[in-house]
Design an enzyme around this catalytic site. Structure first.
Site, PDB file in Angstrom:
ATOM      1  N   ARG A 222      51.085  21.964  87.021  1.00 11.55           N
ATOM      2  CA  ARG A 222      52.427  22.259  87.029  1.00 11.55           C
ATOM      3  C   ARG A 222      53.556  21.532  87.000  1.00 11.55           C
ATOM      4  NH1 ARG A 222      48.646  25.533  88.943  1.00 11.55           N
ATOM      5  NH2 ARG A 222      47.989  23.268  89.700  1.00 11.55           N
ATOM      6  N   THR A 223      53.566  20.372  87.682  1.00  9.24           N
ATOM      7  CA  THR A 223      54.784  19.781  87.825  1.00  9.24           C
ATOM      8  C   THR A 223      55.071  19.237  86.482  1.00  9.24           C
ATOM      9  OG1 THR A 223      54.121  19.152  90.084  1.00  9.24           O
ATOM     10  CG2 THR A 223      56.057  17.801  89.206  1.00  9.24           C
TER      11      THR A 223
ATOM     12  N   LYS B 177      45.698  -2.320  82.011  1.00  7.52           N
ATOM     13  CA  LYS B 177      45.417  -3.746  81.611  1.00  7.52           C
ATOM     14  C   LYS B 177      46.165  -4.753  82.877  1.00  7.52           C
ATOM     15  CE  LYS B 177      46.683  -3.037  76.990  1.00  7.52           C
ATOM     16  NZ  LYS B 177      47.853  -2.983  76.149  1.00  7.52           N
TER      17      LYS B 177
ATOM     18  N   ARG C 187      55.323  10.792  89.158  1.00  9.78           N
ATOM     19  CA  ARG C 187      54.308  10.750  90.232  1.00  9.78           C
ATOM     20  C   ARG C 187      53.390   9.522  90.318  1.00  9.78           C
ATOM     21  NH1 ARG C 187      50.536  16.050  90.833  1.00  9.78           N
ATOM     22  NH2 ARG C 187      52.774  16.781  91.536  1.00  9.78           N
TER      23      ARG C 187
ATOM     24  N   HIS D 153      57.207  15.540  98.185  1.00 10.50           N
ATOM     25  CA  HIS D 153      57.246  16.151  96.859  1.00 10.50           C
ATOM     26  C   HIS D 153      58.655  17.118  96.684  1.00 10.50           C
ATOM     27  CE1 HIS D 153      56.000  17.999  93.003  1.00 10.50           C
ATOM     28  NE2 HIS D 153      54.807  18.254  93.503  1.00 10.50           N
TER      29      HIS D 153
HETATM   30  N1   CP Z   1      52.330  21.853  92.906  1.00 15.16           N
HETATM   31  C1   CP Z   1      51.749  20.824  92.178  1.00 15.16           C
HETATM   32  O1   CP Z   1      52.334  19.696  92.425  1.00 15.16           O
HETATM   33  O2   CP Z   1      50.949  21.181  91.095  1.00 15.16           O
HETATM   34  P1   CP Z   1      50.155  19.838  90.280  1.00 15.16           P
HETATM   35  O3   CP Z   1      49.630  19.082  91.038  1.00 15.16           O
HETATM   36  O4   CP Z   1      49.626  20.818  89.247  1.00 15.16           O
HETATM   37  O5   CP Z   1      51.562  19.365  89.509  1.00 15.16           O
END
Ligand code: CP
Length: 301
Positions: free
Chosen positions: A49-50, A78, A99, A127
């Protein structure tokens, strides 16, 4: 706003501004305000999603996307260090959305580059873009943000979405109910934060109908296998709470069930048909919230 690293960096007014901007983008999703901009998505941890909602947000605003969804295909494999990767990508992109599995990675990145960094999740820490879509979802479904009872269920220890959301909602006189097994209780640090701000909360280990019936928002979370060093510990708690449709029988009319997703088995499939289930719409709101965030850090309207 330059980088967007932690929800704790935002004031109440900042949050409300982003909520109203998300609302604007929901009504105007296809603008060309990012034309000529290159946006990098660097995902050192898996995501559906993110990453895809950030990339949708950018594409709908006319920007271009570079990046990776699997660090194993990059020179990190590497031995290239994060600092060098960030410095390189800063040569190519106008914003970096990242991320990373290490807590503090996004903050560190923001300190070594003038290019804005957007934190798309750093370990068990924060997050913040998820929080903005969660808050936007709460605003849309409740018609307000103030004075709500928010129940958070599941992995409150490692759940970065929980940590960010309680921080964001701390501006709105929330009343929190925390439901977690002993092993996954909310860390003391966050309870101290709530105590210092005079915010009401109660902790439970049993997920009872009474708790659900008092709630305006039920925020379910997954027990995250990837955060456990000892998989035996994970096995002990992985199925600890499962929300079923029958448990919602006497819930409030305005109750909405949120989940950052992915779910594993903490929400039974029969809940999906209940009009109070909002997690798929919540994920859609991620596009608008992320359009608002990207536009803000890049400085376009
Ligand atoms: N909610 C969320 O962070 O989903 P993903 O890990 O799929 O990005």
């Amino acid at each position: 706003m330059n980088s967007f690293v932690s929800i704790a960096d935002l004031t109440k007014d900042d949050i409300l501004h982003l909520v109203h901007r998300a609302e604007y983008f929901e009504h105007n999703p296809n603008l060309k305000t990012l034309e000529g901009k290159v946006c990098a998505t660097l995902f050192f941890e898996p995501s559906t999603r993110t990453r895809l909602s950030f990339e949708t947000a950018i594409n709908r605003l006319g920007g271009r996307v570079i990046g990776f969804s699997d660090a194993a295909t990059t020179s990190s494999s590497k031995g290239e260090i994060l600092k060098d990767t960030i410095k390189m990508v800063s040569n190519y992109a106008d914003v970096i959305i990242m991320r990373h599995y290490l807590e503090g990675a996004a903050r560190y990145a923001s300190e070594i580059t003038p290019v804005p960094i957007i934190n798309a999740g750093d370990g068990a820490n924060q997050h913040p873009s998820q929080t903005m879509l969660d808050i936007y979802s709460i605003y849309k479904t409740q018609g307000k943000l103030d004075d709500l009872t928010i129940t958070m269920v599941g992995d409150l220890k490692y759940g970065r979405t929980v940590h960010s959301l309680l921080n964001g909602m701390s501006h709105f006189n929330a009343n929190f109910q925390f439901v977690a097994p002993e092993e996954l209780k909310l860390p003391e640090l966050y309870k101290q934060f709530l105590d210092e701000k005079g915010i009401r909360y109660a902790e439970y280990t049993e997920f009872s109908p009474e708790i659900i019936n008092h709630s305006d928002i039920l925020y379910m979370t997954r027990v995250q296998r990837e955060r456990f060093a000892d998989l035996m510990e994970y096995e002990k708690v992985k199925n600890v709470y499962v929300l079923t449709n029958s448990m919602l029988k006497n819930s409030k009319d305005n109750l909405r069930i949120l989940h950052p997703l992915p779910r594993v088995n903490e929400i039974a499939y029969d809940v999906d048909e209940n009009p109070k289930a909002y997690y798929f719409e919540q994920a859609k709101n991620g596009v608008y919230a992320r359009q608002a965030i990207i536009s803000e850090v890049i400085g376009v309207n």
